[in-house]
Design an enzyme around this catalytic site. Structure first.
Site, PDB file in Angstrom:
ATOM      1  N   SER A  67       0.825  -1.209   0.000  1.00 56.83           N
ATOM      2  CA  SER A  67       0.000   0.000   0.000  1.00 56.83           C
ATOM      3  C   SER A  67       0.861   1.262   0.000  1.00 56.83           C
ATOM      4  CB  SER A  67      -0.907   0.023   1.232  1.00 56.83           C
ATOM      5  OG  SER A  67      -1.749  -1.099   1.246  1.00 56.83           O
TER       6      SER A  67
HETATM    7  N1  SAM Z   1      -0.811  -4.960   3.826  1.00 60.26           N
HETATM    8  C1  SAM Z   1       0.001  -5.267   2.679  1.00 60.26           C
HETATM    9  C2  SAM Z   1       1.386  -4.722   2.799  1.00 60.26           C
HETATM   10  O1  SAM Z   1       1.690  -4.029   3.786  1.00 60.26           O
HETATM   11  O2  SAM Z   1       2.192  -5.026   1.913  1.00 60.26           O
HETATM   12  C3  SAM Z   1      -0.614  -4.808   1.382  1.00 60.26           C
HETATM   13  C4  SAM Z   1      -1.770  -5.623   1.031  1.00 60.26           C
HETATM   14  S1  SAM Z   1      -2.201  -5.729  -0.663  1.00 60.26           S
HETATM   15  C5  SAM Z   1      -2.824  -4.141  -0.980  1.00 60.26           C
HETATM   16  C6  SAM Z   1      -3.637  -6.759  -0.442  1.00 60.26           C
HETATM   17  C7  SAM Z   1      -3.317  -8.184  -0.031  1.00 60.26           C
HETATM   18  O3  SAM Z   1      -4.538  -8.819   0.347  1.00 60.26           O
HETATM   19  C8  SAM Z   1      -2.715  -9.023  -1.147  1.00 60.26           C
HETATM   20  O4  SAM Z   1      -1.516  -9.586  -0.717  1.00 60.26           O
HETATM   21  C9  SAM Z   1      -3.781 -10.088  -1.393  1.00 60.26           C
HETATM   22  O5  SAM Z   1      -3.266 -11.328  -1.791  1.00 60.26           O
HETATM   23  C10 SAM Z   1      -4.446 -10.164  -0.034  1.00 60.26           C
HETATM   24  N2  SAM Z   1      -5.787 -10.736  -0.010  1.00 60.26           N
HETATM   25  C11 SAM Z   1      -6.807 -10.562  -0.882  1.00 60.26           C
HETATM   26  N3  SAM Z   1      -7.883 -11.279  -0.486  1.00 60.26           N
HETATM   27  C12 SAM Z   1      -7.519 -11.910   0.670  1.00 60.26           C
HETATM   28  C13 SAM Z   1      -8.188 -12.779   1.571  1.00 60.26           C
HETATM   29  N4  SAM Z   1      -9.446 -13.192   1.381  1.00 60.26           N
HETATM   30  N5  SAM Z   1      -7.517 -13.232   2.655  1.00 60.26           N
HETATM   31  C14 SAM Z   1      -6.234 -12.848   2.878  1.00 60.26           C
HETATM   32  N6  SAM Z   1      -5.549 -12.033   2.070  1.00 60.26           N
HETATM   33  C15 SAM Z   1      -6.192 -11.568   0.979  1.00 60.26           C
END
Ligand code: SAM
Length: 217
Positions: A67
Site C-alpha cells: 500500500s
Molecule cells: N498490507 C500489505 C502490505 O503491507 O504489503 C498490502 C496488502 S495488498 C494491498 C492486499 C493483499 O490482500 C494481497 O496480498 C492479497 O493477496 C491479499 N488478499 C486478498 N484477499 C484476501 C483474503 N481473502 N484473505 C487474505 N488475504 C487476501
C-alpha cells in the site's frame, strides 16, 4: 550472500516521507515514529528499492501491491493503536503494514491467501515475528481460534461489510475496511460499542486490490 540493510540514504529519504505524512494530517506520533523506523525498502524487490520512500503503492509479487505509505499511515492512525492491542490484519502482502503495527506495540495476527506472499512476508518480517503471527488462509473468514480482536484492519477492497470479521471484533473495538467496487472504495471506520452496537463512518476514497474469498469478491 547479498544481505540488504538500512543506510543513511534510506533513513534520509524516510525522514522526508515522514515530513510529508505529518503535513498531510497524520498526527499520531506513534504512527510517524513507527514509519520512521521500519525500512520500507526491505519489503520490496531490488527493482523498486529506489522508489520505496515515494508516497506511492508499488508492485509486489502475484500482481499484488504494497500500500501507499499515506494509506498505511491513515489506516494505522484510524485504529488508535495502544500497546498490547490484539490486531487482526487481512492481507499480509509484503508484511510492511504488519511491521508498522507491531512497531507501534500491537500484537498482530495477519492473514494472507497467496502462499508465495505468505512465505515472502515470513522472511521480510523476521525482526518482528515475536509480535506477529502469520496465517495462510482466506481472511474473509477471520481467525476464529484467536478471536476476539481489539482492532481489525483490512488491506484489500471488500464488496460489502464483512459480517464474519465484525463478529470477531471485541466490544469497544475499531475496524478499518475499504468497501466499494473493484475500482474504487470508501474507507469505512467501524466502531463496536461496549453493548455491541455497530456505527460506521466513511473517510474518503481509496484504491485497493480486491479482497478475494468466501465473503469477498
Ligand atoms: N498490507 C500489505 C502490505 O503491507 O504489503 C498490502 C496488502 S495488498 C494491498 C492486499 C493483499 O490482500 C494481497 O496480498 C492479497 O493477496 C491479499 N488478499 C486478498 N484477499 C484476501 C483474503 N481473502 N484473505 C487474505 N488475504 C487476501
Amino acid at each position: 550472500m547479498n544481505i540488504r540493510h538500512d543506510s543513511y540514504k534510506h533513513q534520509g529519504q524516510r525522514a522526508q516521507l515522514i515530513n510529508l505524512l505529518a503535513s498531510n494530517k497524520i498526527t499520531d506520533k506513534n504512527v510517524l515514529l513507527a514509519m520512521a523506523s521500519v525500512p520500507r525498502h526491505l519489503f520490496l524487490s531490488k527493482d523498486f528499492e529506489n522508489r520505496a520512500y515515494d508516497d506511492v503503492a508499488l508492485p509486489i509479487d502475484e500482481e499484488q501491491t504494497i500500500s501507499q505509505p499515506y494509506t498505511v499511515a491513515f489506516q494505522s492512525q484510524a485504529l488508535e493503536i495502544k500497546p498490547g492491542d490484539k490486531v487482526l490484519e487481512i492481507g499480509t502482502g509484503s508484511g510492511y503494514q504488519a511491521a508498522i503495527l507491531a512497531q507501534m506495540g500491537a500484537e498482530v495476527y495477519s492473514i494472507e491467501r497467496i502462499e508465495k506472499l505468505y512465505k515472502m512476508a515470513k522472511i521480510n518480517l523476521q525482526p518482528y515475528l515475536k509480535n506477529i503471527n502469520l496465517f495462510l488462509s482466506d481472511g474473509t473468514m477471520g481467525w476464529p481460534d484467536n478471536a476476539p480482536f481489539d482492532k481489525i484492519i483490512v488491506t484489500a477492497a471488500a464488496p460489502k461489510l464483512p459480517e464474519i470479521l465484525l463478529e470477531q471484533l471485541k466490544p469497544g473495538g475499531i475496524a478499518i475496511i475499504p468497501i466499494g467496487s473493484m475500482k474504487i472504495q470508501k474507507m469505512v471506520l467501524i466502531k463496536k460499542s461496549v453493548d455491541n452496537k455497530i456505527s460506521q463512518k466513511e473517510l474518503g476514497d481509496f484504491r485497493f486490490v480486491p479482497l478475494i474469498g468466501k465473503d469477498g469478491w
